[in-house]
Design an enzyme around this catalytic site. Structure first.
Site, mmCIF file in Angstrom:
data_model
loop_
_atom_site.group_PDB
_atom_site.id
_atom_site.type_symbol
_atom_site.label_atom_id
_atom_site.label_comp_id
_atom_site.label_asym_id
_atom_site.label_seq_id
_atom_site.Cartn_x
_atom_site.Cartn_y
_atom_site.Cartn_z
ATOM 1 N N CYS A 1 23.724 179.603 -16.097
ATOM 2 C CA CYS A 1 23.939 180.275 -17.389
ATOM 3 C C CYS A 1 24.178 179.251 -18.492
ATOM 4 O O CYS A 1 24.995 179.455 -19.395
ATOM 5 C CB CYS A 1 25.094 181.269 -17.319
ATOM 6 S SG CYS A 1 24.789 182.657 -16.220
ATOM 7 N N ASP B 1 36.880 178.468 -24.862
ATOM 8 C CA ASP B 1 36.503 179.139 -23.618
ATOM 9 C C ASP B 1 37.152 178.373 -22.470
ATOM 10 O O ASP B 1 36.706 177.283 -22.113
ATOM 11 C CB ASP B 1 34.978 179.165 -23.485
ATOM 12 C CG ASP B 1 34.499 179.732 -22.157
ATOM 13 O OD1 ASP B 1 35.344 180.049 -21.284
ATOM 14 O OD2 ASP B 1 33.270 179.845 -21.977
ATOM 15 N N GLN C 1 36.523 177.758 -17.177
ATOM 16 C CA GLN C 1 36.431 176.711 -16.160
ATOM 17 C C GLN C 1 37.663 175.812 -16.137
ATOM 18 O O GLN C 1 37.853 175.058 -15.177
ATOM 19 C CB GLN C 1 35.185 175.860 -16.404
ATOM 20 C CG GLN C 1 33.877 176.601 -16.193
ATOM 21 C CD GLN C 1 33.658 177.041 -14.760
ATOM 22 O OE1 GLN C 1 34.030 176.355 -13.826
ATOM 23 N NE2 GLN C 1 33.040 178.194 -14.589
ATOM 24 N N LYS D 1 38.259 183.522 -11.492
ATOM 25 C CA LYS D 1 38.104 182.084 -11.261
ATOM 26 C C LYS D 1 39.434 181.410 -10.927
ATOM 27 O O LYS D 1 39.462 180.222 -10.605
ATOM 28 C CB LYS D 1 37.470 181.413 -12.484
ATOM 29 C CG LYS D 1 36.040 181.879 -12.758
ATOM 30 C CD LYS D 1 35.441 181.149 -13.934
ATOM 31 C CE LYS D 1 34.147 181.766 -14.403
ATOM 32 N NZ LYS D 1 33.025 181.640 -13.442
ATOM 33 N N HIS E 1 28.282 177.919 -21.959
ATOM 34 C CA HIS E 1 27.773 179.012 -21.134
ATOM 35 C C HIS E 1 27.121 180.030 -22.063
ATOM 36 O O HIS E 1 27.491 180.170 -23.218
ATOM 37 C CB HIS E 1 28.963 179.631 -20.395
ATOM 38 C CG HIS E 1 28.608 180.647 -19.352
ATOM 39 N ND1 HIS E 1 28.263 181.949 -19.667
ATOM 40 C CD2 HIS E 1 28.603 180.576 -17.995
ATOM 41 C CE1 HIS E 1 28.051 182.621 -18.548
ATOM 42 N NE2 HIS E 1 28.232 181.818 -17.527
#
Length: 404
Positions: free
Chosen positions: A362, A198, A201, A224, A121
């Site tokens: 993104c 990261d 997700q 999220k 991202h």
């Protein structure tokens, strides 16, 4: 097994209609919907304990502080951090990455290297580019293949003793690829590099164990995982957090202030300048409680079913191509139909009540790799159903006829 209808009843937004049709919400990769227990917790905070934290001796301030720190403890337990002060509240994943990148700018020099994956991202690319511009460090990219998988043989060639930071997402937001982060963490440590994962997700679909992974940093966002917007988490190993300088100066992050010199507070407050999103931090704990009650193993198994079902149904549409066919993948499908712009499909199926994301997500380097302007992305959550997938597939078929 999940009782999907019972779960759906927990999410009031799912009962509404869009353009006279039942809402089918398949934009979970951008943000999740919120269960009633989270919505109620937000109201309860403002109705019962709204006050600033860590500063007041009065009852409301003490109650708000206790609730905030209880939530920090819940998050520590959820990700299996060794200490609660290794859990830093941020405004989200982007903020968390910037805290680390800003700190590493003081530790790096010209010629040092940062490895970033081709699947990232923008929020896990741009801060590292800014670091390299400031320090003279070199940004190197771990390439991907046509299936949307990182090429590990190339990673092995790129990583060296010059590498000071490796940064990679746990799961790709654009393609759903699950990256081999445990292998990458071990390789980074072999050469003395730090590694940031990261998890924005990943955390909606699985429960990360940061001690088992042995990552140096793990970051994610509350919105999220059924929590509020404007709150996220930076996990960092204590040793690293002590090495890094503060990202922002102000109240709360100080020990002493004079006009001659300021000394900084201990962890975690060193990185939590100013009045935080108190409500968000508290309610993030509520959201995590809710997801753990549903059960992450149940969530993963059910969402894998949805992914397999949607993949099969969409591939029945002539001219449809799915981008991202990794062996290890979670509940994201990015696709296009030959000769039709993804935005046009997305606009038409919205009229039929279907919420998907269109564009580059993104992740422009991924789109450039495939030489496309963007994709239609359907991202699933545990409150979605196969019947909703059928509605989406029918809507895409109708849009294709209209646009052909």
């Amino acid at each position: 097994m999940l009782d999907t209808q019972k779960i759906r009843a927990d999410f009031p937004i799912l009962s509404q209609k869009i353009n006279g049709r039942p809402l089918v919400y398949f934009d979970n990769g951008a943000t999740s919907q919120k269960p009633q227990v989270v919505i109620d917790a937000i109201s309860q905070y403002y109705q019962e304990i709204n006050a600033n934290i860590h500063r007041g001796v009065h009852t409301l301030s003490q109650n708000a502080t206790d609730a905030y720190e209880i939530s920090r403890g819940k998050i520590q337990n959820h990700i299996n951090a060794k200490h609660p002060h290794e859990v830093i509240f941020t405004s989200g994943t982007t903020h968390a990455i910037n805290v680390v990148a800003n700190g590493f700018a003081s530790l790096m020099k010209e010629g040092d290297e940062v490895l970033v994956s081709a699947l990232e991202h923008h929020s896990n690319i741009v801060p590292w580019q800014m670091l390299c511009e400031r320090t003279g460090a070199i940004l190197k990219v771990i390439p991907m293949n046509d299936a949307g998988e990182l090429i590990m043989s190339e990673f092995d060639k790129l990583i060296s003793t010059k590498t000071k930071m490796v940064t990679v997402n746990h799961i790709s937001n654009a393609l759903g690829t699950i990256n081999p982060i445990k292998y990458m963490i071990d390789k980074a440590h072999e050469v003395g590099a730090a590694i940031l994962i990261d998890g924005a997700q990943a955390t909606p679909h699985l429960r990360p164990d940061v001690q088992d992974l042995d990552c140096d940093f793990y970051v994610f966002s509350g919105h999220k995982i059924c929590g509020p917007t404007g709150v996220g988490i930076l996990y960092g190993k204590e040793d690293w957090l002590r090495k890094l300088p503060p990202y922002q100066g102000g109240g709360e992050m100080i020990a002493t202030v004079t006009f001659e010199k300021t000394t900084y507070a201990d962890l975690p407050h060193k990185f939590e300048a100013g009045t935080p999103n108190i409500e968000g931090g508290i309610v993030l704990g509520t959201a995590i409680d809710y997801l753990n009650e549903v059960g992450f193993e149940n969530i993963a198994n059910y969402e894998n079913e949805l992914l397999a079902y949607a993949t099969e149904k969409l591939l029945e549409i002539e001219g449809l191509k799915i981008y991202g066919t990794a062996t290890a993948k979670t509940s994201v499908i990015s696709f296009n139909i030959d000769g039709i712009h993804p935005y046009d499909i997305g606009t038409i199926i919205d009229k039929l009540g279907i919420a998907v994301r269109t564009g580059h997500h993104c992740a422009q380097p991924i789109m450039d790799f495939y030489k496309i302007p963007g994709t239609i992305r359907a991202s699933f959550a545990f409150y979605n159903t196969k019947e909703e997938i059928d509605l989406m597939v029918d809507a895409v078929k109708k849009a294709k006829i209209m646009l052909s």
